[in-house]
Design a protein around this motif. Structure first.
Motif, PDB file in Angstrom:
ATOM      1  N   MET A   1       0.802  -1.208   0.000  1.00 41.14           N
ATOM      2  CA  MET A   1       0.000   0.000   0.000  1.00 41.14           C
ATOM      3  C   MET A   1       0.841   1.267   0.000  1.00 41.14           C
ATOM      4  N   MET A   2       2.104   1.155   0.375  1.00 44.01           N
ATOM      5  CA  MET A   2       2.969   2.329   0.383  1.00 44.01           C
ATOM      6  C   MET A   2       3.526   2.651  -1.007  1.00 44.01           C
ATOM      7  N   LEU A   3       3.381   1.724  -1.948  1.00 51.33           N
ATOM      8  CA  LEU A   3       3.881   1.931  -3.300  1.00 51.33           C
ATOM      9  C   LEU A   3       2.822   2.651  -4.134  1.00 51.33           C
ATOM     10  N   SER A   4       3.227   3.680  -4.856  1.00 53.65           N
ATOM     11  CA  SER A   4       2.285   4.495  -5.622  1.00 53.65           C
ATOM     12  C   SER A   4       1.730   3.715  -6.813  1.00 53.65           C
ATOM     13  N   PRO A   5       0.405   3.542  -6.907  1.00 53.64           N
ATOM     14  CA  PRO A   5      -0.172   2.854  -8.070  1.00 53.64           C
ATOM     15  C   PRO A   5       0.075   3.611  -9.376  1.00 53.64           C
ATOM     16  N   MET A   6       0.136   4.944  -9.312  1.00 56.57           N
ATOM     17  CA  MET A   6       0.369   5.730 -10.514  1.00 56.57           C
ATOM     18  C   MET A   6       1.737   5.433 -11.108  1.00 56.57           C
ATOM     19  N   LEU A   7       2.727   5.242 -10.238  1.00 60.48           N
ATOM     20  CA  LEU A   7       4.074   4.965 -10.718  1.00 60.48           C
ATOM     21  C   LEU A   7       4.154   3.599 -11.386  1.00 60.48           C
ATOM     22  N   ILE A   8       3.447   2.618 -10.854  1.00 62.16           N
ATOM     23  CA  ILE A   8       3.484   1.272 -11.412  1.00 62.16           C
ATOM     24  C   ILE A   8       2.658   1.175 -12.692  1.00 62.16           C
ATOM     25  N   SER A   9       1.538   1.881 -12.734  1.00 59.86           N
ATOM     26  CA  SER A   9       0.649   1.774 -13.890  1.00 59.86           C
ATOM     27  C   SER A   9       1.140   2.571 -15.097  1.00 59.86           C
ATOM     28  N   LEU A  10       2.027   3.537 -14.877  1.00 57.35           N
ATOM     29  CA  LEU A  10       2.494   4.376 -15.980  1.00 57.35           C
ATOM     30  C   LEU A  10       3.137   3.567 -17.107  1.00 57.35           C
ATOM     31  N   PRO A  11       4.054   2.635 -16.847  1.00 61.29           N
ATOM     32  CA  PRO A  11       4.622   1.858 -17.972  1.00 61.29           C
ATOM     33  C   PRO A  11       3.574   1.052 -18.727  1.00 61.29           C
ATOM     34  N   PHE A  12       2.590   0.500 -18.012  1.00 52.87           N
ATOM     35  CA  PHE A  12       1.557  -0.292 -18.676  1.00 52.87           C
ATOM     36  C   PHE A  12       0.662   0.586 -19.558  1.00 52.87           C
ATOM     37  N   LYS A  13       0.364   1.799 -19.079  1.00 48.19           N
ATOM     38  CA  LYS A  13      -0.444   2.709 -19.894  1.00 48.19           C
ATOM     39  C   LYS A  13       0.313   3.160 -21.141  1.00 48.19           C
ATOM     40  N   LEU A  14       1.595   3.429 -20.973  1.00 50.55           N
ATOM     41  CA  LEU A  14       2.403   3.801 -22.136  1.00 50.55           C
ATOM     42  C   LEU A  14       2.513   2.640 -23.122  1.00 50.55           C
ATOM     43  N   LEU A  15       2.671   1.417 -22.601  1.00 53.26           N
ATOM     44  CA  LEU A  15       2.752   0.245 -23.467  1.00 53.26           C
ATOM     45  C   LEU A  15       1.458   0.052 -24.250  1.00 53.26           C
ATOM     46  N   LEU A  16       0.316   0.166 -23.571  1.00 56.87           N
ATOM     47  CA  LEU A  16      -0.968   0.040 -24.252  1.00 56.87           C
ATOM     48  C   LEU A  16      -1.136   1.114 -25.315  1.00 56.87           C
ATOM     49  N   PHE A  17      -0.765   2.343 -24.977  1.00 59.91           N
ATOM     50  CA  PHE A  17      -0.926   3.459 -25.908  1.00 59.91           C
ATOM     51  C   PHE A  17      -0.056   3.280 -27.146  1.00 59.91           C
ATOM     52  N   VAL A  18       1.144   2.750 -26.968  1.00 61.89           N
ATOM     53  CA  VAL A  18       2.041   2.549 -28.104  1.00 61.89           C
ATOM     54  C   VAL A  18       1.570   1.373 -28.955  1.00 61.89           C
ATOM     55  N   LEU A  19       1.109   0.291 -28.318  1.00 65.35           N
ATOM     56  CA  LEU A  19       0.694  -0.900 -29.065  1.00 65.35           C
ATOM     57  C   LEU A  19      -0.505  -0.623 -29.967  1.00 65.35           C
ATOM     58  N   VAL A  20      -1.420   0.199 -29.517  1.00 63.72           N
ATOM     59  CA  VAL A  20      -2.600   0.503 -30.333  1.00 63.72           C
ATOM     60  C   VAL A  20      -2.373   1.701 -31.246  1.00 63.72           C
ATOM     61  N   ASP A  21      -1.136   2.196 -31.297  1.00 65.81           N
ATOM     62  CA  ASP A  21      -0.807   3.387 -32.092  1.00 65.81           C
ATOM     63  C   ASP A  21      -1.729   4.544 -31.692  1.00 65.81           C
ATOM     64  N   GLY A  22      -1.642   4.894 -30.407  1.00 68.75           N
ATOM     65  CA  GLY A  22      -2.582   5.836 -29.816  1.00 68.75           C
ATOM     66  C   GLY A  22      -2.578   7.215 -30.431  1.00 68.75           C
ATOM     67  N   TRP A  23      -1.411   7.732 -30.786  1.00 66.93           N
ATOM     68  CA  TRP A  23      -1.371   9.083 -31.338  1.00 66.93           C
ATOM     69  C   TRP A  23      -2.085   9.161 -32.681  1.00 66.93           C
ATOM     70  N   ALA A  24      -1.803   8.175 -33.541  1.00 69.08           N
ATOM     71  CA  ALA A  24      -2.466   8.169 -34.852  1.00 69.08           C
ATOM     72  C   ALA A  24      -3.972   7.979 -34.697  1.00 69.08           C
ATOM     73  N   MET A  25      -4.368   7.107 -33.763  1.00 64.24           N
ATOM     74  CA  MET A  25      -5.789   6.876 -33.542  1.00 64.24           C
ATOM     75  C   MET A  25      -6.483   8.130 -33.000  1.00 64.24           C
ATOM     76  N   THR A  26      -5.828   8.802 -32.055  1.00 62.91           N
ATOM     77  CA  THR A  26      -6.424   9.997 -31.466  1.00 62.91           C
ATOM     78  C   THR A  26      -6.544  11.124 -32.491  1.00 62.91           C
ATOM     79  N   VAL A  27      -5.456  11.366 -33.224  1.00 64.63           N
ATOM     80  CA  VAL A  27      -5.470  12.437 -34.223  1.00 64.63           C
ATOM     81  C   VAL A  27      -6.472  12.140 -35.334  1.00 64.63           C
ATOM     82  N   GLY A  28      -6.488  10.896 -35.816  1.00 64.68           N
ATOM     83  CA  GLY A  28      -7.430  10.537 -36.873  1.00 64.68           C
ATOM     84  C   GLY A  28      -8.873  10.668 -36.428  1.00 64.68           C
TER      85      GLY A  28
END
Length: 270
Positions: free
Chosen positions: A234-261
């Motif tokens: 509980m002392m470990l920040s969930p935001m710090l741990i989840s950040l790599p997974f969110k970046l990985l998901l965003f890159v795998l789905v080509d998030g920038w192209a999807m968002t801009v399109g």
């Protein structure tokens, strides 16, 4: 005589219990007033700085007055870019996306503004081309007057705004303005109704898109938080741990192209 006035006001202001910047401002006002008293009204009335002369059917403005008008126009240009184009929706969605990723200041504000501006130019290109062809070119060729060119450009921008505005927002502002007239075409809608309705519609659409973007990242945060609590971390920040997974998901789905399109496809060309 002017120096006597200046020394008098300097002694007077030194006794006034105001802060230093305000004293300087008041002192300058007194100096100008004293100069006017000492030199007389004729000196100031003869300055050709802001002269307007009429020669038949044409009105000529002095160069300082032209510069003043140009600088005043440049001050309201950012407001026009924000209020009459697709910039508002894009910058809000980009800001919400950055918040959802949890990357703090990455991408920085300058990058988000640059992306939003370039996308705005891309989306508004058909409208800007019409403004150039139907207003700027005829005006530069002396085929139409400046008033006609401004009205034509305004009609093109209004057409874009109305096409991307919800009818409910147009009806709401029409009722608030007490305008009971029914508009058959976009050109019949006055700017005082089209502009606030467009901004309100843009804000609503931007938050709707931002909500949909936020959901998958919120799920990742909740899953990571549940896992950490079950492991007793509980002392470990969930935001710090989840950040790599969110970046990985965003890159795998080509998030920038999807968002801009997706953003570009939500606009109707003018």
């Amino acid at each position: 005589m002017i120096l006597d006035y200046i020394h008098f006001y300097k002694k007077l202001i030194s006794k006034v219990p105001f802060k230093f910047p305000f004293k300087i401002f008041v002192f300058l006002i007194f100096v100008i007033f004293s100069s006017r008293l000492a030199m007389g009204e004729e000196f100031f009335d003869g300055l050709p700085a802001l002269n307007v002369s009429s020669d038949g059917n044409q009105t000529q403005y002095s160069l300082p007055l032209q510069i003043l008008i140009l600088m005043s126009a440049l001050t309201i240009l950012p407001s026009l870019v924000l209020g009459m184009t697709s910039f508002t929706r894009i910058i809000i969605v980009m800001s919400i996306l950055r918040q959802a990723l949890g990357t703090q200041q990455t991408p920085p504000n300058q990058v988000l503004i640059a992306i939003s501006l370039f996308l705005t130019f891309f989306i508004m290109a058909p409208t800007f081309n019409k403004v150039y062809d139907e207003a700027a070119v005829p005006y530069m060729n002396s085929e139409i007057s400046a008033k006609k060119a401004v009205n034509t450009a305004g009609e093109q921008l209004k057409n874009f705004m109305v096409k991307n505005t919800r009818k409910t927002d147009l009806i709401m502002f029409s009722d608030l303005a007490g305008d009971q007239a029914k508009y058959d075409e976009p050109k019949d809608i006055p700017f005082r109704i089209a502009l606030p309705a467009f901004l309100t519609s843009e804000l609503k659409t931007a938050f709707q898109i931002g909500f949909l973007l936020f959901l998958p990242f919120l799920v990742i945060d909740m899953v990571i938080s549940s896992i950490l609590m079950s492991l007793g971390m509980m002392m470990l920040s969930p935001m710090l741990i989840s950040l790599p997974f969110k970046l990985l998901l965003f890159v795998l789905v080509d998030g920038w192209a999807m968002t801009v399109g997706s953003l570009v496809s939500t606009f109707s060309a003018g």
